[in-house]
Design an enzyme around this catalytic site. Structure first.
Site, short mmCIF file in Angstrom:
data_model
loop_
_atom_site.label_atom_id
_atom_site.label_comp_id
_atom_site.label_asym_id
_atom_site.label_seq_id
_atom_site.Cartn_x
_atom_site.Cartn_y
_atom_site.Cartn_z
CB SER A 9 10.61 17.68 92.32
OG SER A 9 10.94 18.09 91.03
CG ASP A 68 7.69 32.76 98.26
OD1 ASP A 68 7.93 32.40 99.42
OD2 ASP A 68 8.55 32.71 97.34
CE LYS A 73 14.88 16.19 91.22
NZ LYS A 73 14.38 17.28 90.33
#
Length: 449
Positions: free
Chosen positions: A314, A325, A339
């Protein structure tokens, strides 16, 4: 609090809205009109939220409820049947949507705020007894002199032997200001009583320390409301302890089940200076959110290794995915939990709430992590770390009458203190952490060439 099994599913929640009005959170999305091959009369788009109630299904529901009340082996009241029906309605949507009763709702609020009424004791179970793992600083427990290793044999006169840790913790928590008496045994001695008054206990979600000179370590155990602030303080403390800019930093997100979305955003904001951090997409208007960096990078662009594993879920995956990224750090470990959904907490009457999935989140590059997880840049599985002790071997500098160094440098004999007797460090028994530190050292060497 996180180690309690009952809180595991709650800790996975990314609580986007706590206290949001139900009407706003449940605002329906407009559906586009469908096209058919045959001409159809012009009608407005059908809004599922305003469609007529399914009378046949409601009749079936009422009939089932009536049959249960009449035929079940034991009497069942209407309240129990209706609450169970609501629980079933939510639990069959997805694994993370749920109906929260008063106790579960309160525990969710405590887990995300990091505050609760208690004594300030971290406990475990040993030989059937409740054992104090550590008293938390500046809490009733620490002020009363309770020590790590104390056995709690009674709580308000009731023996604890055979109780689960959850049961014992529930008894020690309660209304702030109320007194509670613990019977303790220390080092096998005579039992003695300690009476304490419960107080607001704040559980820190961030731990920080130096691994070695120049290399820092920050562990986040859960994303609570104040986690971003705690990470900021941790970075400042590590810089102060090191006395200069760090050569490298390990950010440990292993076995972090998640928490508050905003806290994850704030943590990433401490490590990047610009760009998108995360965005969410859902059916309702307030589920379309975008979070970007504010330009307050507090990390001095220090080389970073982020540790993740299958227990990183999460909000942990939001942080790991954003840093990956942005190529801000090297991710190391194993695939994360996967998740990628957002739960919104919608308070109801009578201290109850709905925890319902309202959106999916995406990393800055548009990746959905749902059911896939984050893949680390460098896969390192956990293993047992042992040290080969070669300190008993003699070196040239140990020989009597050896020649000195030709350049005048100091002698380097074998170590005086064997590795096994040296002060334990976090990386000594943690293979993944030791590999993260080795990578940072390698990055430091190549950067300085």
């Amino acid at each position: 609090m996180l180690h309690l099994p009952r809180l595991t599913s709650l800790a996975l929640t990314i609580a986007v809205v706590i206290g949001a009005p139900l009407a706003r959170a449940a605002e329906p999305a407009r559906l586009a009109a469908t096209t058919t091959t045959a001409p159809a009369p012009a009608t407005a788009p059908v809004d599922p939220a305003k469609a007529p109630l399914p009378l046949d299904e409601l009749r079936t529901f009422a009939e089932v409820m009536d049959r249960i009340k009449a035929a079940y082996v034991e009497p069942v009241d209407d309240k129990t049947l209706l609450e169970n029906a609501i629980k079933g309605m939510l639990s069959n949507l997805d694994p993370h949507s749920a109906y929260l009763g008063p106790e579960d709702f309160q525990e969710l609020q405590e887990s995300t705020s990091g505050e609760f009424g208690g004594l300030g004791i971290e406990v475990g179970v040993e030989d059937g007894f409740i054992k104090v793992v550590s008293p938390i600083d500046d809490t009733p427990a620490s002020k009363a002199g309770i020590e790590a290793g104390d056995l709690i044999v009674k709580i308000n006169g009731q023996p604890t032997r055979g109780q689960t840790m959850t049961e014992a913790v529930d008894k020690m928590r309660g209304k702030v200001g109320e007194k509670i008496t613990l019977t303790l045994v220390r080092s096998g001695g005579t039992p003695f009583d300690v009476t304490l008054a419960r107080a607001i206990v704040q559980v820190k979600s961030v731990k920080a320390q130096m691994l070695e000179d120049g290399y820092g370590y920050i562990r986040i155990t859960q994303f609570q409301v104040k986690t971003g602030e705690e990470v900021s303080k941790a970075l400042a403390k590590l810089r102060k302890d090191n006395g200069k800019k760090l050569n490298g930093l390990v950010l440990d997100l292993r076995n972090n089940p998640g928490g508050v979305l905003q806290a994850a955003v704030e943590v990433v904001d401490h490590f990047i200076s610009s760009g998108l951090i995360v965005y969410t997409k859902g059916r309702i208007a307030n589920s379309e959110l975008r979070f970007s960096a504010t330009g307050h990078d507090e990390s001095d662009s220090v080389p970073l290794v982020v540790l993740i594993n299958g227990g990183s879920a999460s909000a942990s995956e939001i942080v790991a995915g954003a840093l990956q990224d942005h190529k801000r750090g090297v991710l190391m470990g194993t695939d994360s939990f996967g998740k990628g959904s957002v739960q919104t907490v919608l308070p109801l009457a009578n201290d109850r709430a709905l925890k319902i999935t309202t959106a999916l989140y995406y990393t800055p590059n548009g990746r959905s992590i749902q059911a896939q997880g984050i893949v680390p840049d460098v896969e390192v599985r956990q293993g047992k770390l042992t040290n080969d002790q070669d300190d008993e071997n003699f070196k040239e500098a140990d020989l009597q009458g050896h020649l000195g160094n030709g350049n005048g440098g100091a002698d380097r004999p074998s170590a005086k203190n064997p590795i096994g007797k040296a002060k334990a460090r976090p990386q000594d028994g943690d293979f993944q952490l030791s590999q993260a530190l080795s990578l940072l050292k390698g990055l430091s060497v190549t950067r300085n060439k």
